[in-house]
Motif scaffolding. Structure first.
Motif, short mmCIF file in Angstrom:
data_model
loop_
_atom_site.label_atom_id
_atom_site.label_comp_id
_atom_site.label_asym_id
_atom_site.label_seq_id
_atom_site.Cartn_x
_atom_site.Cartn_y
_atom_site.Cartn_z
N ALA A 165 15.80 -26.09 -8.57
CA ALA A 165 14.44 -26.47 -9.45
C ALA A 165 14.51 -24.81 -10.51
O ALA A 165 13.97 -24.59 -11.58
CB ALA A 165 13.18 -26.41 -8.79
N ASP A 166 14.64 -24.00 -9.85
CA ASP A 166 14.48 -22.28 -10.06
C ASP A 166 15.59 -22.27 -11.03
O ASP A 166 16.80 -21.67 -10.17
CB ASP A 166 13.36 -21.30 -9.58
N GLY A 167 15.98 -22.10 -11.64
CA GLY A 167 17.56 -21.61 -12.84
C GLY A 167 17.52 -20.51 -12.23
O GLY A 167 18.79 -19.78 -12.04
N LYS A 168 16.74 -19.38 -12.42
CA LYS A 168 17.20 -17.84 -12.46
C LYS A 168 17.76 -17.53 -10.29
O LYS A 168 18.20 -17.26 -9.76
CB LYS A 168 15.89 -16.86 -12.37
N ALA A 169 16.64 -18.16 -9.80
CA ALA A 169 17.16 -18.26 -8.64
C ALA A 169 18.29 -18.92 -8.39
O ALA A 169 19.10 -18.54 -7.08
CB ALA A 169 16.31 -19.05 -7.38
N VAL A 170 18.55 -19.93 -8.55
CA VAL A 170 19.95 -20.34 -8.31
C VAL A 170 21.32 -19.47 -8.49
O VAL A 170 22.22 -19.35 -8.61
CB VAL A 170 20.12 -22.31 -8.80
N VAL A 171 21.05 -18.81 -9.78
CA VAL A 171 22.22 -18.35 -10.69
C VAL A 171 22.05 -16.73 -9.73
O VAL A 171 22.88 -16.89 -8.85
CB VAL A 171 21.41 -18.14 -12.03
N ALA A 172 20.82 -15.94 -9.55
CA ALA A 172 20.79 -15.03 -8.13
C ALA A 172 22.04 -15.45 -6.78
O ALA A 172 22.65 -14.78 -6.43
CB ALA A 172 19.29 -15.17 -7.72
N GLN A 173 21.52 -17.06 -6.37
CA GLN A 173 21.98 -17.37 -5.47
C GLN A 173 23.41 -17.36 -6.19
O GLN A 173 24.61 -16.97 -4.70
CB GLN A 173 21.25 -18.75 -4.54
N MET A 174 24.05 -17.69 -6.57
CA MET A 174 25.45 -18.01 -6.89
C MET A 174 25.99 -16.61 -6.97
O MET A 174 27.54 -16.35 -6.96
CB MET A 174 25.32 -17.99 -8.71
N LYS A 175 25.70 -15.89 -7.41
CA LYS A 175 25.66 -14.34 -7.60
C LYS A 175 26.16 -13.61 -5.90
O LYS A 175 26.74 -13.02 -5.84
CB LYS A 175 25.15 -12.91 -8.28
N ALA A 176 25.78 -14.16 -5.31
CA ALA A 176 25.15 -13.90 -4.15
C ALA A 176 26.05 -14.00 -2.82
O ALA A 176 26.70 -13.70 -1.70
CB ALA A 176 23.60 -13.53 -3.16
N MET A 177 26.74 -15.54 -3.45
CA MET A 177 27.87 -15.58 -2.30
C MET A 177 29.20 -15.40 -3.13
O MET A 177 29.58 -16.16 -4.45
CB MET A 177 27.59 -17.40 -2.34
N PRO A 178 30.21 -15.54 -2.26
CA PRO A 178 32.24 -15.51 -2.71
C PRO A 178 32.13 -16.48 -3.99
O PRO A 178 31.77 -17.98 -2.83
CB PRO A 178 32.18 -14.60 -1.86
N THR A 179 33.14 -16.44 -4.54
CA THR A 179 33.42 -17.80 -4.58
C THR A 179 34.73 -18.43 -4.51
O THR A 179 35.38 -17.41 -3.91
CB THR A 179 34.05 -17.94 -6.64
#
Length: 400
Positions: free
Chosen positions: A323-337
């Motif tokens: 639901a929260d796009g900014k929160a999802v992007v922040a989570q993507m930045k916090a996790m290694p790919t």
């Protein structure tokens, strides 16, 4: 009987709660289905998106995922209108791909306004992690700074020190010319001139004539897709290489090389972040992708769609919400790919996805061993060096 009925009711209630707890995610693949970038993105990007969802196994992570797609026709107004319709009416959570930098910049603005997520694989303009960076956008696969600093620098250092640019007349082309000019000058070269051409141009004769008259050693192609193919094909007819000048294809995909043929494309130096024949994992993935796209070879754009969606779904599963796009992007930045196509990497604070880049040279017809065996590796640019340092990108989100 009363006990059995109570147990059955409890089980039904529990099942209903579990079903309601499933998180719905809708992915929109916004791409070029019908014009000059269709082979390098388009249906192949949609196929890659479907593979990413299938491989992630959404149900096992409590997700229900749907994919929709649309053709933006390389027009920013159409692209932004589709984005608004998707976000406001169709409940799309994330938009991926979007070749054409002008369209991507417009979609990035809409995505930020609506607090959704934008995963850029097809567009190249480095401003997306520079002055136009957004907390809702991640630039995944490549960009103009990376292309300039790999291909451009290599060409200058091997003697191509005078340049003339043929530039696609929109945001991407001008950004690629700008970033490559900076590299040429920084490495002691000179730019003798440039000319802009319309997007999806068919006749390059007048532009090639100006390039010939400049006497520059290198004709830098600040364009892509069908424009690059047409310029190189018509350049061969004009005797460009026979006259001692050389093309620098600043953004060339394997689909372009296949369209040109090795006889015409041989010797081209180019930079990609993915090549289907790099290792066993990329070859296995390509074989599966070709079920949807027989006779084709996936580009880095299409591989980027797969990689970006894979990481996005991991982040949504961790948050249990899209639901929260900014929160999802922040989570993507916090996790290694980590995925089979790009390996291990990360997403920086400015939204730049980090992974190695590869400098390739197109093989001659005599070197071809099997279909798609088009490249030989000249150099690997480590992930830490492949993209512009954050201290230089002028992203408002980053404090240096």
């Amino acid at each position: 009987m009363r006990l059995v009925a109570s147990m059955a009711f409890a089980a039904a209630a529990l099942f209903g709660t579990a079903a309601q707890a499933q998180t719905s995610v809708k992915i929109g693949v916004l791409t070029d289905m019908s014009s000059l970038y269709a082979d390098d993105t388009g249906p192949g990007s949609v196929a890659a998106a479907k593979m990413a969802v299938d491989d992630f196994n959404p149900a096992a992570h409590g997700l229900k995922v749907e994919i929709v797609s649309a053709d933006h026709q390389n027009k920013p107004d159409i692209g932004s209108n589709i984005a608004r319709q998707w976000f406001d009416v169709d409940h799309v959570d994330v938009i991926v791909d979007v070749p054409n930098s002008g369209v991507a910049l417009a979609v990035s603005d809409v995505t930020r306004e609506k607090n959704k997520v934008f995963l850029v694989s097809g567009a190249a303009i480095s401003d997306l992690t520079g002055p136009k960076c957004s907390p809702n956008t991640i630039h995944w696969t490549y960009d103009t700074w990376m292309l300039a600093n790999s291909t451009g620098k290599s060409v200058v250092k091997t003697g191509g020190d005078t340049w003339f640019f043929l530039t696609s007349d929109y945001a991407f082309g001008h950004a690629l010319e700008r970033d490559t000019t900076a590299v040429v000058l920084a490495n002691g070269g000179k730019v003798l001139g440039s000319v802009s051409h319309p997007l999806n141009n068919q006749d390059f004769s007048s532009f090639l004539l100006q390039a010939q008259q400049s006497k520059a050693k290198i004709i830098g192609l600040a364009n892509a897709g069908g424009d690059t193919i047409n310029a190189i094909k018509q350049g061969a007819e004009f005797g460009i290489t026979a006259g001692g000048q050389h093309f620098a294809g600043l953004l060339v995909f394997i689909g372009d090389v296949e369209a040109l043929g090795l006889k015409t494309a041989q010797g081209l130096v180019l930079t990609e972040t993915f090549y289907w024949d790099m290792n066993d994992a990329t070859r296995a993935w390509t074989k599966r992708w070709q079920v949807q796209r027989p006779g084709k070879f996936p580009t880095m754009n299409q591989a980027g769609v797969y990689s970006a969606i894979t990481h996005y779904l991991k982040a949504v599963a961790a948050l249990k919400s899209a639901a929260d796009g900014k929160a999802v992007v922040a989570q993507m930045k916090a996790m290694p790919t980590d995925d089979p196509l790009f390996g291990k990497g990360m997403v920086r604070a400015d939204g730049r996805k980090i992974h190695p880049a590869y400098l390739f040279e197109v093989k001659s017809p005599a070197e071809l061993k099997y279909p798609g065996d088009d490249y030989k590796l000249r150099a690997t640019v480590p992930a830490a060096e492949a993209f512009r340092p954050m201290k230089d990108d002028n992203c408002p989100m980053v404090t240096n």
